[in-house]
Motif scaffolding. Structure first.
Motif, PDB file in Angstrom:
ATOM      1  N   VAL A   1      10.317   6.111  -0.442  1.00 33.56           N
ATOM      2  CA  VAL A   1      11.789   5.334   0.076  1.00 33.56           C
ATOM      3  C   VAL A   1      13.077   5.979   0.032  1.00 33.56           C
ATOM      4  CG1 VAL A   1      12.627   2.834  -0.035  1.00 33.56           C
ATOM      5  CG2 VAL A   1      10.405   3.137  -0.700  1.00 33.56           C
TER       6      VAL A   1
ATOM      7  N   LYS B   1      13.950  -1.742   6.962  1.00 34.48           N
ATOM      8  CA  LYS B   1      14.363  -3.495   5.650  1.00 34.48           C
ATOM      9  C   LYS B   1      15.864  -3.674   5.008  1.00 34.48           C
ATOM     10  CE  LYS B   1      10.933  -2.930   2.275  1.00 34.48           C
ATOM     11  NZ  LYS B   1      10.336  -4.207   1.468  1.00 34.48           N
TER      12      LYS B   1
ATOM     13  N   ASN C   1       8.939   5.321  -4.720  1.00 34.74           N
ATOM     14  CA  ASN C   1      10.007   6.296  -5.113  1.00 34.74           C
ATOM     15  C   ASN C   1      10.517   7.384  -4.165  1.00 34.74           C
ATOM     16  OD1 ASN C   1      11.793   3.763  -6.294  1.00 34.74           O
ATOM     17  ND2 ASN C   1      10.916   4.287  -8.389  1.00 34.74           N
TER      18      ASN C   1
ATOM     19  N   GLN D   1      10.265   5.761  12.190  1.00 34.65           N
ATOM     20  CA  GLN D   1      10.314   5.657  10.943  1.00 34.65           C
ATOM     21  C   GLN D   1      10.477   3.864  11.222  1.00 34.65           C
ATOM     22  OE1 GLN D   1      14.518   7.124  10.641  1.00 34.65           O
ATOM     23  NE2 GLN D   1      15.352   4.196  10.800  1.00 34.65           N
TER      24      GLN D   1
ATOM     25  N   PRO E   1       4.380   1.486   6.243  1.00 37.96           N
ATOM     26  CA  PRO E   1       4.629   0.121   5.428  1.00 37.96           C
ATOM     27  C   PRO E   1       3.607   0.196   4.419  1.00 37.96           C
ATOM     28  CG  PRO E   1       4.490  -0.970   7.935  1.00 37.96           C
ATOM     29  CD  PRO E   1       3.772   0.964   7.833  1.00 37.96           C
TER      30      PRO E   1
ATOM     31  N   SER F   1      20.267  -0.495   3.553  1.00 34.04           N
ATOM     32  CA  SER F   1      18.831  -0.086   4.233  1.00 34.04           C
ATOM     33  C   SER F   1      18.462   0.761   3.333  1.00 34.04           C
ATOM     34  CB  SER F   1      18.802  -0.399   5.929  1.00 34.04           C
ATOM     35  OG  SER F   1      19.195   0.667   5.739  1.00 34.04           O
ATOM     36  N   ARG F   2      16.667   0.573   3.631  1.00 30.76           N
ATOM     37  CA  ARG F   2      15.734   1.516   3.065  1.00 30.76           C
ATOM     38  C   ARG F   2      15.298   1.840   3.892  1.00 30.76           C
ATOM     39  NH1 ARG F   2      17.150  -2.138  -1.548  1.00 30.76           N
ATOM     40  NH2 ARG F   2      17.598  -0.743  -2.841  1.00 30.76           N
ATOM     41  N   THR F   3      14.632   3.348   4.333  1.00 26.40           N
ATOM     42  CA  THR F   3      13.676   3.893   4.718  1.00 26.40           C
ATOM     43  C   THR F   3      12.292   4.055   5.041  1.00 26.40           C
ATOM     44  OG1 THR F   3      14.862   5.479   5.647  1.00 26.40           O
ATOM     45  CG2 THR F   3      14.929   3.606   6.811  1.00 26.40           C
ATOM     46  N   ILE F   4      11.325   4.222   5.856  1.00 21.41           N
ATOM     47  CA  ILE F   4      10.393   5.114   5.136  1.00 21.41           C
ATOM     48  C   ILE F   4       9.783   6.383   6.571  1.00 21.41           C
ATOM     49  CG2 ILE F   4       7.447   5.401   4.311  1.00 21.41           C
ATOM     50  CD1 ILE F   4       9.280   4.420   3.157  1.00 21.41           C
TER      51      ILE F   4
ATOM     52  N   TRP G   1       6.010   1.517   1.264  1.00 21.09           N
ATOM     53  CA  TRP G   1       7.114   0.665   0.585  1.00 21.09           C
ATOM     54  C   TRP G   1       6.730   0.383  -0.643  1.00 21.09           C
ATOM     55  CZ3 TRP G   1      11.007   0.777   2.685  1.00 21.09           C
ATOM     56  CH2 TRP G   1      11.299   0.219   4.603  1.00 21.09           C
ATOM     57  N   GLY G   2       7.840   0.599  -1.747  1.00 20.72           N
ATOM     58  CA  GLY G   2       7.766   0.535  -3.456  1.00 20.72           C
ATOM     59  C   GLY G   2       7.005   2.088  -3.964  1.00 20.72           C
TER      60      GLY G   2
ATOM     61  N   TYR H   1      -1.804  -6.885   3.585  1.00 20.21           N
ATOM     62  CA  TYR H   1      -1.274  -5.614   2.553  1.00 20.21           C
ATOM     63  C   TYR H   1      -2.137  -5.802   0.959  1.00 20.21           C
ATOM     64  CZ  TYR H   1       2.617  -4.429   6.081  1.00 20.21           C
ATOM     65  OH  TYR H   1       3.232  -4.878   6.338  1.00 20.21           O
TER      66      TYR H   1
END
Length: 280
Positions: free
Chosen positions: A230, A279, A227, A276, A221, A241-244, A224-225, A4
């Motif tokens: 997320v 985390k 807004n 999806q 992934p 939890s948070r999902t994409i 992530w980060g 990443y």
């Protein structure tokens, strides 16, 4: 493992881009572990690249014309996969505002150490392995094909390179010893028009959104980060939890490049496959 990297500062800003994801010699946790390719998504781009680096190993000194025809068929087969689908990423407003086309590429290398797989080109009317019969291609450590393998057959075999399983019914010995088959009780055996079933035998053989889900899960992934992508899962007033979230959409219906259906075609061909990652 994934690599990443951020092209901009890590503090969230309206102009922040998704991360870049690059990984070599991978199957991206595909259904078939015999897949092997290089994967690159440059953060913020509208394309991701799946590149098959291969070394051509000709079993015999075939005539130059036969070699050229084989290479042309292999290139044309990769071109059929190219731009066949895209990953659509869902934002917090429930719009699929990021759309990333999947680009499939072939790179012929002169050094076998730089290859994802060797392409082992067998003579016609020979066996490519001890168990699968005369003139039967197979993908395991190598891409085992024949000097006369057709473009459409190579389209199917490249599916294995991308990490996909055979979906057709076959003899018990092949199902027993080949690691690249769905189970005998899989409903996909009935999806005979699909490319990884028997559909590759003609130009009406169809793509399926399920074929591209592992590429989509590898891209998610990168968001992530951000807004705007997320999505928090809230339980009892707390974020647990948070999902994409995203989905796979076809850009080609079939080998001929026909436009995809705009509705579900049950039971095997939905318009979208949802994906999806999550985390805590």
């Amino acid at each position: 493992m994934y690599i990443y990297s951020l092209g901009l500062a890590q503090s969230p800003t309206p102009t922040q881009l998704p991360k870049t994801i690059a990984v070599n010699n991978t199957d991206l946790n595909a259904p078939y572990f015999g897949g092997n390719f290089n994967f690159l998504y440059n953060g913020g781009a509208n394309e991701a690249f799946i590149t098959f680096n291969t070394f051509l190993a000709f079993r015999k000194n075939y005539a130059p014309g036969l070699k050229k025809d084989f290479v042309d068929n292999l290139r044309d087969a990769v071109a059929v996969w190219d731009n066949a689908a895209e990953v659509q990423v869902k934002d917090v407003n429930n719009n699929y505002s990021a759309k990333i086309k999947l680009r499939f590429k072939l790179n012929l290398v002169s050094d076998i150490n730089n290859a994802n797989k060797k392409t082992d080109v067998h003579p016609t009317d020979s066996w490519s392995s001890w168990f699968n019969g005369k003139n039967r291609e197979i993908v395991m450590r190598d891409l085992n094909v024949f000097i006369g393998s057709s473009r459409n057959t190579l389209i199917h075999e490249l599916g294995h390179v991308w990490g996909l399983l055979d979906e057709y019914d076959t003899q018990w010995i092949e199902k027993k010893f080949s690691p690249g088959h769905v189970g005998t009780d899989s409903p996909l055996i009935k999806d005979t028009t699909a490319i990884m079933n028997l559909g590759f035998q003609n130009n009406s053989g169809e793509f399926r959104t399920r074929y591209f889900a592992h590429f989509g899960r590898a891209i998610l992934p990168a968001f992530w980060g951000l807004n705007s992508y997320v999505r928090p899962t809230i339980h009892a007033g707390k974020v647990v939890s948070r999902t994409i979230q995203g989905r796979i959409a076809l850009l080609k219906k079939d080998i001929a490049g026909t436009a995809p259906s705009t509705t579900d075609v049950p039971p095997f061909n939905p318009q979208f496959t949802n994906i999806q990652i999550a985390k805590r």
